[in-house]
Design a protein around this motif. Structure first.
Motif, PDB file in Angstrom:
ATOM      1  N   ARG A 112     -21.381  26.141 -21.610  1.00  0.00           N
ATOM      2  CA  ARG A 112     -22.468  26.367 -20.649  1.00  0.00           C
ATOM      3  C   ARG A 112     -23.303  27.586 -21.036  1.00  0.00           C
ATOM      4  O   ARG A 112     -24.533  27.572 -20.881  1.00  0.00           O
ATOM      5  CB  ARG A 112     -21.882  26.560 -19.247  1.00  0.00           C
ATOM      6  CG  ARG A 112     -21.374  25.268 -18.613  1.00  0.00           C
ATOM      7  CD  ARG A 112     -20.696  25.556 -17.290  1.00  0.00           C
ATOM      8  NE  ARG A 112     -20.300  24.328 -16.605  1.00  0.00           N
ATOM      9  CZ  ARG A 112     -19.460  24.286 -15.587  1.00  0.00           C
ATOM     10  NH1 ARG A 112     -18.921  25.415 -15.131  1.00  0.00           N
ATOM     11  NH2 ARG A 112     -19.147  23.143 -15.014  1.00  0.00           N
ATOM     12  N   ARG A 115     -26.989  26.559 -21.642  1.00  0.00           N
ATOM     13  CA  ARG A 115     -27.791  26.788 -20.440  1.00  0.00           C
ATOM     14  C   ARG A 115     -28.356  28.201 -20.343  1.00  0.00           C
ATOM     15  O   ARG A 115     -29.395  28.404 -19.712  1.00  0.00           O
ATOM     16  CB  ARG A 115     -26.956  26.457 -19.195  1.00  0.00           C
ATOM     17  CG  ARG A 115     -26.528  24.987 -19.192  1.00  0.00           C
ATOM     18  CD  ARG A 115     -25.672  24.616 -18.015  1.00  0.00           C
ATOM     19  NE  ARG A 115     -25.153  23.252 -18.173  1.00  0.00           N
ATOM     20  CZ  ARG A 115     -24.361  22.643 -17.312  1.00  0.00           C
ATOM     21  NH1 ARG A 115     -23.997  23.274 -16.197  1.00  0.00           N
ATOM     22  NH2 ARG A 115     -23.926  21.416 -17.540  1.00  0.00           N
ATOM     23  N   SER A 149     -25.467  17.903 -26.624  1.00  0.00           N
ATOM     24  CA  SER A 149     -26.046  18.450 -25.392  1.00  0.00           C
ATOM     25  C   SER A 149     -27.514  18.091 -25.221  1.00  0.00           C
ATOM     26  O   SER A 149     -28.027  18.129 -24.101  1.00  0.00           O
ATOM     27  CB  SER A 149     -25.866  19.970 -25.353  1.00  0.00           C
ATOM     28  OG  SER A 149     -26.566  20.589 -26.414  1.00  0.00           O
ATOM     29  N   LYS A 184     -29.426  17.047 -21.638  1.00  0.00           N
ATOM     30  CA  LYS A 184     -30.601  17.787 -21.147  1.00  0.00           C
ATOM     31  C   LYS A 184     -31.754  16.843 -20.812  1.00  0.00           C
ATOM     32  O   LYS A 184     -32.522  17.097 -19.880  1.00  0.00           O
ATOM     33  CB  LYS A 184     -31.049  18.802 -22.194  1.00  0.00           C
ATOM     34  CG  LYS A 184     -30.171  20.050 -22.252  1.00  0.00           C
ATOM     35  CD  LYS A 184     -30.690  21.041 -23.290  1.00  0.00           C
ATOM     36  CE  LYS A 184     -29.847  22.307 -23.315  1.00  0.00           C
ATOM     37  NZ  LYS A 184     -30.306  23.262 -24.353  1.00  0.00           N
ATOM     38  N   ASP A 220     -30.793  16.782 -13.914  1.00  0.00           N
ATOM     39  CA  ASP A 220     -29.623  17.182 -13.137  1.00  0.00           C
ATOM     40  C   ASP A 220     -28.465  16.203 -13.283  1.00  0.00           C
ATOM     41  O   ASP A 220     -27.295  16.596 -13.297  1.00  0.00           O
ATOM     42  CB  ASP A 220     -29.989  17.318 -11.655  1.00  0.00           C
ATOM     43  CG  ASP A 220     -30.895  18.512 -11.397  1.00  0.00           C
ATOM     44  OD1 ASP A 220     -30.894  19.436 -12.241  1.00  0.00           O
ATOM     45  OD2 ASP A 220     -31.591  18.524 -10.367  1.00  0.00           O
ATOM     46  N   LYS A 256     -26.600  17.064 -16.367  1.00  0.00           N
ATOM     47  CA  LYS A 256     -25.700  18.214 -16.209  1.00  0.00           C
ATOM     48  C   LYS A 256     -24.377  17.781 -15.585  1.00  0.00           C
ATOM     49  O   LYS A 256     -23.299  18.220 -16.001  1.00  0.00           O
ATOM     50  CB  LYS A 256     -26.354  19.278 -15.322  1.00  0.00           C
ATOM     51  CG  LYS A 256     -27.413  20.110 -16.015  1.00  0.00           C
ATOM     52  CD  LYS A 256     -27.889  21.225 -15.098  1.00  0.00           C
ATOM     53  CE  LYS A 256     -28.930  22.103 -15.786  1.00  0.00           C
ATOM     54  NZ  LYS A 256     -29.372  23.200 -14.900  1.00  0.00           N
ATOM     55  N   GLU A 288     -22.419  15.799 -18.166  1.00  0.00           N
ATOM     56  CA  GLU A 288     -21.945  16.708 -19.204  1.00  0.00           C
ATOM     57  C   GLU A 288     -20.722  17.481 -18.726  1.00  0.00           C
ATOM     58  O   GLU A 288     -19.725  17.612 -19.454  1.00  0.00           O
ATOM     59  CB  GLU A 288     -23.058  17.678 -19.593  1.00  0.00           C
ATOM     60  CG  GLU A 288     -22.677  18.630 -20.720  1.00  0.00           C
ATOM     61  CD  GLU A 288     -23.817  19.568 -21.069  1.00  0.00           C
ATOM     62  OE1 GLU A 288     -24.011  19.831 -22.259  1.00  0.00           O
ATOM     63  OE2 GLU A 288     -24.521  20.035 -20.134  1.00  0.00           O
ATOM     64  N   ASP A 289     -20.776  17.968 -17.490  1.00  0.00           N
ATOM     65  CA  ASP A 289     -19.658  18.718 -16.932  1.00  0.00           C
ATOM     66  C   ASP A 289     -18.400  17.856 -16.843  1.00  0.00           C
ATOM     67  O   ASP A 289     -17.285  18.314 -17.129  1.00  0.00           O
ATOM     68  CB  ASP A 289     -20.008  19.247 -15.541  1.00  0.00           C
ATOM     69  CG  ASP A 289     -20.973  20.422 -15.584  1.00  0.00           C
ATOM     70  OD1 ASP A 289     -21.100  21.036 -16.669  1.00  0.00           O
ATOM     71  OD2 ASP A 289     -21.592  20.728 -14.550  1.00  0.00           O
TER      72      ASP A 289
END
Length: 210
Positions: A80, A84, A101, A105, A109, A112, A115-116
């Protein structure tokens, strides 16, 4: 700018496979950072040096997620931070379909969130693998100890001296005792450090050593 990061677990392991893969991506060798260290934390000199040169828009290539690290929370935090906060991107070559990543992107949202989720799953797997390695190592050491194998530095004593050292000790003990030669001279002749020399000399009985 393209940047590469390589980590191998110890000085004995070879980084050539990872290096070859990164060079094939036309990454300049001066921008490839190599650590020979455990993945349990991120206090690695080359990893920290790499973070200092990362700029917005850079692309960092890593062979596999566990090369980044094996600590669950640490992997997520570092990923992150780079993507980020530093506004760079990471590509994991072993699984670039999921771990690029740039793709996340582009999804805003929702990206994100996805990705998390993926990162949490793979980081968890990486940490569990580290725990399994540690468990196997501990089991291996326990078995070796049970079989009489000794770990750590070998103990040096009278019975570990070579035949040549025993001969030197026997022939020069009297000279040292009568101050014909100094202790420093005697220990140099024997090839021993001060602590070891006096440990041996204090237990030496001339008539017992040939």
């Amino acid at each position: 700018m393209k940047i590469g990061y390589i980590r191998v677990s110890s000085k004995d392991q070879n980084e050539d496979r990872q290096l070859s893969k990164l060079k094939s991506l036309d990454i300049e060798e001066r921008f490839i950072f190599i650590d020979k260290a455990s993945g349990k934390n991120f206090n690695r000199p080359q990893y920290q040096a790499m973070k200092q040169v990362i700029r917005k828009g850079d692309l960092i290539y890593i062979d596999a997620l566990d090369r980044l690290g094996r600590d669950y929370d640490g992997i997520i935090r570092e990923w992150r931070h780079i993507t980020r906060e530093l506004k760079a991107d990471i590509v994991i070559l072993e699984n670039k379909t999921l771990f690029d990543s740039r793709k996340f992107k582009s999804m805003g949202d929702m990206g994100k969130l996805m990705e998390d989720q993926f990162l949490s799953l793979l980081s968890y797997v990486a940490e569990q693998e580290r725990k399994k390695i540690r468990k196997r190592q501990a089991e291996g050491i326990a078995i070796a100890k049970a079989n009489g194998k000794q770990f750590g530095r070998p103990k040096i004593g009278l019975d570990t001296l070579s035949t040549e050292q025993r001969k030197i000790l026997h022939e020069n003990y009297g000279k040292w005792k009568n101050k014909i030669i100094t202790g420093v001279e005697f220990m140099q002749m024997l090839g021993l450090k001060k602590t070891t020399f006096y440990k041996i000399i204090n237990k030496y009985q001339p008539q017992n050593v040939s």
